[in-house]
Motif scaffolding. Sequence first.
Motif, PDB file in Angstrom:
ATOM      1  N   GLN A  29     -25.782   1.691  -3.889  1.00  0.00           N
ATOM      2  CA  GLN A  29     -25.255   0.827  -2.826  1.00  0.00           C
ATOM      3  C   GLN A  29     -23.767   0.575  -2.945  1.00  0.00           C
ATOM      4  N   PRO A  59     -17.886   1.446   2.894  1.00  0.00           N
ATOM      5  CA  PRO A  59     -18.165   0.635   1.704  1.00  0.00           C
ATOM      6  C   PRO A  59     -19.625   0.206   1.717  1.00  0.00           C
ATOM      7  N   GLU A  65     -23.364  -1.724   0.487  1.00  0.00           N
ATOM      8  CA  GLU A  65     -23.923  -3.060   0.568  1.00  0.00           C
ATOM      9  C   GLU A  65     -23.372  -3.986  -0.513  1.00  0.00           C
ATOM     10  N   LEU A  66     -23.087  -3.432  -1.673  1.00  0.00           N
ATOM     11  CA  LEU A  66     -22.576  -4.273  -2.757  1.00  0.00           C
ATOM     12  C   LEU A  66     -21.267  -4.941  -2.356  1.00  0.00           C
ATOM     13  N   PHE A  67     -20.448  -4.228  -1.615  1.00  0.00           N
ATOM     14  CA  PHE A  67     -19.181  -4.795  -1.171  1.00  0.00           C
ATOM     15  C   PHE A  67     -19.403  -5.839  -0.081  1.00  0.00           C
ATOM     16  N   VAL A  68     -20.229  -5.512   0.875  1.00  0.00           N
ATOM     17  CA  VAL A  68     -20.496  -6.441   1.967  1.00  0.00           C
ATOM     18  C   VAL A  68     -21.059  -7.743   1.396  1.00  0.00           C
ATOM     19  N   ARG A  69     -21.966  -7.566   0.500  1.00  0.00           N
ATOM     20  CA  ARG A  69     -22.598  -8.704  -0.119  1.00  0.00           C
ATOM     21  C   ARG A  69     -21.591  -9.551  -0.892  1.00  0.00           C
ATOM     22  N   TYR A  70     -20.736  -8.889  -1.632  1.00  0.00           N
ATOM     23  CA  TYR A  70     -19.718  -9.624  -2.372  1.00  0.00           C
ATOM     24  C   TYR A  70     -18.838 -10.419  -1.414  1.00  0.00           C
ATOM     25  N   ALA A  71     -18.423  -9.769  -0.350  1.00  0.00           N
ATOM     26  CA  ALA A  71     -17.509 -10.414   0.582  1.00  0.00           C
ATOM     27  C   ALA A  71     -18.128 -11.654   1.199  1.00  0.00           C
ATOM     28  N   TRP A  72     -19.433 -11.614   1.407  1.00  0.00           N
ATOM     29  CA  TRP A  72     -20.101 -12.742   2.074  1.00  0.00           C
ATOM     30  C   TRP A  72     -20.627 -13.753   1.089  1.00  0.00           C
ATOM     31  N   ARG A  73     -20.491 -13.440  -0.155  1.00  0.00           N
ATOM     32  CA  ARG A  73     -21.077 -14.311  -1.156  1.00  0.00           C
ATOM     33  C   ARG A  73     -20.313 -15.614  -1.301  1.00  0.00           C
ATOM     34  N   GLY A  74     -19.054 -15.619  -0.852  1.00  0.00           N
ATOM     35  CA  GLY A  74     -18.309 -16.873  -0.829  1.00  0.00           C
ATOM     36  C   GLY A  74     -17.455 -17.112  -2.047  1.00  0.00           C
TER      37      GLY A  74
END
Lengths: 295, 295
Positions: free
Chosen positions: A54, A66, A68-77
């Motif tokens: 991912q 990019p 899912e790991l990046f998207v997730r990081y970005a939305w993680r706050g």
Amino acid sequence: MSSPNGTQAIDRAAMLLAQVVHGSEPVSFTELTAACGLAKSTTSRLLMALERHQLVRRDSDGRFWPGELFVRYAWRGTAGAHLVAVAQPFLDQLGEQTSETINLGVATGGTGGGQAGRDRAAGPANAGVTARAGGGGAGSDVSDMMVRQIAQVNSRYLIGGTNWVGLAVPLHCSALGKVLLAFGGAAMPSEPFEARTPRTITTRAALAAELGTVRDRGFAVTDEELEPGLVAVAAPVFAGGLTAIAAVSVSAPASRLTADLIPATAARCVAVASALSATLGSPPGLDRSRGSTAA
Amino acid sequence: MSSPNGTQAIDRAAMLLAQVVHGSEPVSFTELTAACGLAKSTTSRLLMALERHQLVRRDSDGRFWPGELFVRYAWRGTAGAHLVAVAQPFLDQLGEQTSETINLGVATGGTGGGQAGRDRAAGPANAGVTARAGGGGAGSDVSDMMVRQIAQVNSRYLIGGTNWVGLAVPLHCSALGKVLLAFGGAAMPSEPFEARTPRTITTRAALAAELGTVRDRGFAVTDEELEPGLVAVAAPVFAGGLTAIAAVSVSAPASRLTADLIPATAARCVAVASALSATLGSPPGLDRSRGSTAA
DNA sequence: AACTAGGTTCCGGAATATGGAACTCCCTCC
DNA sequence: GGAGGGAGTTCCATATTCCGGAACCTAGTT
């Protein structure tokens, strides 16, 4: 004979990953092989591994985004706190050079607010990927953006900035705000502009002219426009794109940061902001020697 | 004998990377070796390679954080569009199941706004890293958050939702908003709540009770509270954390989405939102067999 | 139907990553 | 102040793992 260490595969995979995350456009397999000078088979194997984990994602056209790991990081706050962490050494350095109050500021609030604001602005517009429907938001409330200080280094003098972390100030009368406006990091506020002091710029025309100056010389100044006796300079921070994501400022009492000292102080501020931009925006410092095509 | 392909080094590096990016806390070298079951020397080599490529960053205590590449990506402003891209297949699936209007919404606006809002809220507070100064924002304007629709799948009926992409609606009377409120993705709005219809919840106490229900059953319903004749259900999307980052909704005319159909529709909505959460939040599906400690 | 572009699979060979042990640095405890 | 130990890096011989050319596959094109 290329990597000084024993990590060829990872160096190459990271190179591919940087290419994918780096560009705003999705990248094709062929572009990646060319850009990194790797054999097709190698590229394929590496990309499949990255996809499996991912780290990259492949759209229906076979182009890479990019993962899912990046998207997730970005939305993680946590990205805000991490920006502070990455920036802190740079701010410290500027603090040592100037002994004055240093701040890092980002655009915030407004309809959509700061980062989110840019997201939304860009999101629906370029949503080309697979998103249905066009753009036109029937959005309702339109409140102005502000600039929020997210990190600070305190002055070494007894008279200096108080703690401004968390504080949001208007764009038109702060050095940070002017920089964000001048370099596309914030949207123009709506008139009338609040006159915080007699020197505050209060018309759109005057502000537009000022922003032109800011763009030309690469930094902004607020000379008792936000609060009487407060002078500040600020420079933009980029993250590989064309628009500023943040700004770095040096603030001081007008009695210390006099007109003759402004150019030198601004130069230091610009230098530090550029260094931070380089850290955030430059491709990884690969020490690879790519001459490996032939046996 | 472990990786079915020939990418052991990358699989291991990605495992380390996932561990670092996954947790909200920074991770130590020793924790990483233990968690991934790798030899010290291997871990060291891999981490140095990742660090060289700005995929991880090491603080002064030697603990590992997500690297500059991640910070930069998060601030680049494309994460919103990518969330839409990642979510779209899930929304499409839900659209096929229900034939109704599907939306993806995120918190936005307010002081700090949406993602940025959570950043700021968390940022200064936990700024432990190296940030100077505490939290207390002397912030001024406090406007309420809203929920903004960032993606949509249109209904297959002739009567259905119009294009809502870009539109922001109040939290207290929309299904998306209730979900975000119930699962920590948005801050409670300030009273008085606007009464969009006779059925709109207008008191804090009533809303708090409703949110309890939402938490208990895992989804929210808005029954002609936002617009007469509009019924919607929504479920939360997580990204590995405890707070919702977005919500997925199914909207329909009250005549089609009648009370007896709500449970089944909500169940589908919850299932799809969970699947999306799993994609964003679950550690990569490593197929590794870690039994490699011994020779 | 043949051709091209874009991408994956296969395979032998050797360059590359591996992990144990030695080593350094720093902290703690006696 | 010296011994002990935890944390992490460097070294090195080994063979495992990755490399890349070529064959192969699938779509889209002329």
